[in-house]
Design an enzyme around this catalytic site. Sequence first.
Site, PDB file in Angstrom:
ATOM      1  N   HIS A   1     -38.502 -29.787  14.959  1.00  0.00           N
ATOM      2  CA  HIS A   1     -38.553 -28.919  13.786  1.00  0.00           C
ATOM      3  C   HIS A   1     -38.265 -29.725  12.530  1.00  0.00           C
ATOM      4  O   HIS A   1     -37.163 -30.214  12.321  1.00  0.00           O
ATOM      5  CB  HIS A   1     -37.599 -27.724  13.854  1.00  0.00           C
ATOM      6  CG  HIS A   1     -38.077 -26.571  13.000  1.00  0.00           C
ATOM      7  ND1 HIS A   1     -38.857 -25.555  13.498  1.00  0.00           N
ATOM      8  CD2 HIS A   1     -37.921 -26.308  11.690  1.00  0.00           C
ATOM      9  CE1 HIS A   1     -39.145 -24.703  12.530  1.00  0.00           C
ATOM     10  NE2 HIS A   1     -38.589 -25.135  11.419  1.00  0.00           N
TER      11      HIS A   1
ATOM     12  N   HIS B   1     -47.549 -23.041  21.046  1.00  0.00           N
ATOM     13  CA  HIS B   1     -46.621 -21.906  20.988  1.00  0.00           C
ATOM     14  C   HIS B   1     -47.450 -20.639  20.814  1.00  0.00           C
ATOM     15  O   HIS B   1     -47.680 -20.192  19.697  1.00  0.00           O
ATOM     16  CB  HIS B   1     -45.640 -22.080  19.826  1.00  0.00           C
ATOM     17  CG  HIS B   1     -44.554 -21.052  19.793  1.00  0.00           C
ATOM     18  ND1 HIS B   1     -43.311 -21.296  19.253  1.00  0.00           N
ATOM     19  CD2 HIS B   1     -44.502 -19.776  20.234  1.00  0.00           C
ATOM     20  CE1 HIS B   1     -42.562 -20.225  19.358  1.00  0.00           C
ATOM     21  NE2 HIS B   1     -43.269 -19.286  19.942  1.00  0.00           N
TER      22      HIS B   1
ATOM     23  N   GLU C   1     -44.256 -23.496  24.386  1.00  0.00           N
ATOM     24  CA  GLU C   1     -43.073 -22.878  23.805  1.00  0.00           C
ATOM     25  C   GLU C   1     -43.281 -21.367  23.714  1.00  0.00           C
ATOM     26  O   GLU C   1     -44.409 -20.904  23.555  1.00  0.00           O
ATOM     27  CB  GLU C   1     -42.825 -23.394  22.384  1.00  0.00           C
ATOM     28  CG  GLU C   1     -42.621 -24.878  22.268  1.00  0.00           C
ATOM     29  CD  GLU C   1     -42.460 -25.311  20.824  1.00  0.00           C
ATOM     30  OE1 GLU C   1     -41.991 -26.455  20.615  1.00  0.00           O
ATOM     31  OE2 GLU C   1     -42.817 -24.532  19.914  1.00  0.00           O
TER      32      GLU C   1
END
Length: 237
Positions: A190, A43, A70
């Site tokens: 997550h 990310h 991401e």
Amino acid sequence: MTQLSVNINKIATLRNARGENRPNLLETALDIERFGAQGITVHPRPDERHIRRADVLTLRPALRTEFNIEGYPSKEFLDLVVRVKPSQVTLVPDAPDAITSSAGWDVEANLEFLSEVVDTLREAGIRSSIFIDPDPKQVIAAAKAGADRVELYTKAYADRYKANPEAAVEPYVEASRQARKSGLGVNAGHDLSLENLGFFAERVPYLNEVSIGHALICDALYLGLEETIKRYRALLK
């Protein structure tokens, strides 16, 4: 079997703390693949506080498994992923200074914008995934936007797991079923961990992939990276 993609942001955070190249991000990513992970997730954020643009360019030709990037679909981010052409891009609604993802997209409210982004990714031959809360309405909206998959934001599940695992997982079961009806693949991520992943994977149908970083790296401090990946993989079989 559900695929395991390992988010290596925390490896980059550790490296950046000393301003050198230890741990070596590329070598660690290749080891993670060798230890059995089926994907690598990064990310890159605008401030490059962990993953850097240069890391993305270095990783792409070396990885042998799925590469998932991401990020918030800014012009700079889209320019990067179209150049790199990873296997998958996961679109998140994070502000540039966000510490970590804290909510899924309101896809209905951003349908035109996300549809354009998904079109850009499709033209580049990149699978798209939209990060959402486990809400069937958002799943339907993601399908309208033309996405290939949704990634279900699992913090609410992790927070409620100890008190009532069945109640915690039910919204994700419903959202996954709706995704199947809408022709979408299902990812999740997550705060998934060795403690709560097995129950989640058993209960949620049609689960293609989980992306796990923080908890996995924390476990690796005690168990070692190879053993940790082995244990996460076992929970997904």
